[in-house]
Design an enzyme around this catalytic site. Structure first.
Site, short mmCIF file in Angstrom:
data_model
loop_
_atom_site.label_atom_id
_atom_site.label_comp_id
_atom_site.label_asym_id
_atom_site.label_seq_id
_atom_site.Cartn_x
_atom_site.Cartn_y
_atom_site.Cartn_z
N ASN A 34 22.53 -14.79 5.29
CA ASN A 34 23.30 -14.77 6.54
C ASN A 34 24.62 -15.49 6.27
O ASN A 34 24.65 -16.71 6.16
CB ASN A 34 22.48 -15.49 7.63
CG ASN A 34 23.26 -15.71 8.91
OD1 ASN A 34 24.34 -15.15 9.10
ND2 ASN A 34 22.70 -16.54 9.80
N TRP A 35 25.67 -14.70 6.15
CA TRP A 35 26.97 -15.29 5.80
C TRP A 35 27.59 -16.09 6.95
O TRP A 35 28.57 -16.79 6.77
CB TRP A 35 27.96 -14.20 5.38
CG TRP A 35 27.72 -13.61 4.03
CD1 TRP A 35 26.69 -13.88 3.17
CD2 TRP A 35 28.54 -12.63 3.37
NE1 TRP A 35 26.81 -13.13 2.04
CE2 TRP A 35 27.94 -12.35 2.12
CE3 TRP A 35 29.70 -11.95 3.72
CZ2 TRP A 35 28.48 -11.43 1.23
CZ3 TRP A 35 30.25 -11.03 2.82
CH2 TRP A 35 29.63 -10.79 1.59
N LYS A 36 27.06 -15.91 8.15
CA LYS A 36 27.64 -16.52 9.36
C LYS A 36 29.13 -16.15 9.44
O LYS A 36 29.50 -15.06 9.00
CB LYS A 36 27.39 -18.03 9.35
CG LYS A 36 25.90 -18.34 9.14
CD LYS A 36 25.50 -19.74 9.41
CE LYS A 36 24.01 -19.89 9.16
NZ LYS A 36 23.52 -21.24 9.40
N HIS A 120 18.83 -16.32 16.33
CA HIS A 120 19.18 -17.45 15.46
C HIS A 120 19.50 -18.66 16.33
O HIS A 120 20.10 -18.51 17.41
CB HIS A 120 20.39 -17.07 14.59
CG HIS A 120 20.65 -18.06 13.50
ND1 HIS A 120 21.26 -19.27 13.76
CD2 HIS A 120 20.36 -18.05 12.19
CE1 HIS A 120 21.33 -19.96 12.62
NE2 HIS A 120 20.78 -19.23 11.65
N GLU A 122 21.69 -20.87 16.23
CA GLU A 122 23.10 -21.08 16.55
C GLU A 122 23.50 -20.22 17.75
O GLU A 122 24.37 -20.60 18.54
CB GLU A 122 23.98 -20.79 15.32
CG GLU A 122 23.87 -21.92 14.31
CD GLU A 122 24.17 -21.53 12.87
OE1 GLU A 122 24.71 -20.44 12.62
OE2 GLU A 122 23.83 -22.34 11.98
N GLU A 192 12.74 -21.21 11.50
CA GLU A 192 13.92 -22.00 11.15
C GLU A 192 13.96 -23.26 12.01
O GLU A 192 14.46 -23.22 13.15
CB GLU A 192 15.19 -21.19 11.39
CG GLU A 192 15.31 -19.99 10.49
CD GLU A 192 16.77 -19.68 10.19
OE1 GLU A 192 17.10 -19.56 9.02
OE2 GLU A 192 17.57 -19.62 11.14
N GLY A 198 21.41 -25.96 7.92
CA GLY A 198 22.75 -26.47 7.59
C GLY A 198 22.83 -27.98 7.43
O GLY A 198 23.91 -28.55 7.37
N SER A 233 18.19 -24.87 4.95
CA SER A 233 18.56 -25.58 3.72
C SER A 233 17.74 -25.17 2.50
O SER A 233 17.41 -26.00 1.66
CB SER A 233 18.48 -27.10 3.94
OG SER A 233 19.37 -27.48 4.97
N GLY A 254 21.50 -19.50 4.72
CA GLY A 254 22.86 -19.61 5.22
C GLY A 254 23.77 -19.97 4.05
O GLY A 254 24.18 -19.11 3.26
N GLY A 255 24.03 -21.26 3.90
CA GLY A 255 24.95 -21.75 2.87
C GLY A 255 24.72 -21.17 1.48
O GLY A 255 25.68 -20.78 0.79
P1 PGA Z 1 21.21 -22.91 5.84
O1 PGA Z 1 21.14 -21.88 7.09
O2 PGA Z 1 20.52 -22.22 4.68
O3 PGA Z 1 22.66 -23.13 5.60
O4 PGA Z 1 20.48 -24.13 6.27
C1 PGA Z 1 19.98 -21.15 7.32
C2 PGA Z 1 20.20 -20.20 8.47
O5 PGA Z 1 21.02 -20.49 9.36
O6 PGA Z 1 19.58 -19.15 8.53
#
Ligand code: PGA
Length: 271
Positions: A34-36, A120, A122, A192, A198, A233, A254-255
């Protein structure tokens, strides 16, 4: 394998749907990037080239990349001929109409997306998406023939008060009540924990396994076949340990999905 340019990305949707293995079979691992809200045309081209070079041919895990909407076409083009699947980060619950800035599931299907991340944290927190809206999005995604990746997870406060399973149960039950459980044969779940996304903090194997087992137990007849990803993470150095757990079938990243070496190392750990 050469693919004429007018053919959709491999694999076809029917093949994707078969990826959730039948009861008792080992579930095929899935890694979703997930590139966000990251990237630009130049950086994306470089990242996608490095990833497709490092992940060629038939591999032992499925890999999905979810770029921001403006770059779906670019990613579609760059992934052509590779086994990497295109996905999206969110979707509208509505079919069409005067909804400025929204994107429908049929538009994503048009662009050859096969998976859509739903719920998600966020979006639940920052865009105030309710449990019911998440359920409606889930339904819209399936109606368009795509596979929802339904994210659930507790806040730090819930975890500290020992209410994590209660929260997850509530988030799941709203979707179950809306669609029934039978439709989960064409869905993916992701656990999650909000406090792990993050932050560099990962759930311990015991914490993750407890929740994954619980989620699986809520799926009735489909308990053994639905893929449940862990997200929060996940990095190359901790992926192996998480993937070794019985009820974890891959990761939502994510990251780590923004760094080709890190991403490929995690995909390889999933094989
Ligand atoms: P992260 O994000 O790997 O940067 O913790 C995970 C996600 O939001 O799916």
């Amino acid at each position: 394998m050469f693919k004429p340019s007018w053919l959709p990305l491999a694999p076809a949707l029917g093949e994707v749907l078969l990826l959730s293995k039948a009861s008792n079979a080992k579930r095929r691992q899935l890694v979703v990037g997930n590139w966000k809200m990251n990237g630009n045309l130049r950086e994306n081209a470089d990242l996608l080239a490095r990833i497709t070079n490092g992940w060629q041919g038939e591999r032992g895990a499925d890999v999905v990349i979810c770029p921001p909407f403006p770059y779906l076409s670019q990613a579609h083009e760059c992934l052509r001929g590779s086994s990497i699947i295109l996905g999206a980060q969110t979707v509208s619950e509505r079919d069409k109409g005067a909804f400025t800035g929204e994107t429908s599931a049929s538009m994503l299907a048009d662009l050859d997306c096969k998976f859509v991340i739903i719920g998600h944290n966020e979006r639940r927190r920052m865009q105030h998406e309710s449990d019911l809206q998440v359920a409606q999005k889930f339904e819209a995604v399936q109606k368009a023939g795509l596979i929802p990746i339904l994210c659930v997870g507790e806040s730090l406060e819930d975890r500290e008060q020992g209410k994590h399973l209660e929260t997850i149960s509530r988030q799941l039950n709203v979707v179950f009540a809306h669609t029934g459980k039978d439709v989960f044969d064409k869905a993916v779940l992701a656990y999650e924990p909000v406090w792990a996304v993050g932050t560099g903090k990962t759930a311990t194997p015991e914490q993750a396994e407890e929740v994954h087992k619980f989620m699986r137990s809520q799926l009735g007849a489909l308990a053994d076949s639905v893929r449940i990803l862990y997200g929060g993470s996940v990095k190359a150095h901790n992926a192996q340990q998480l993937f070794a757990l019985a009820d974890i079938d891959g990761a939502l990243l994510g990251g780590a999905s923004l760094d080709a070496d890190e991403f490929l190392a995690i995909c390889k750990a999933a094989e």
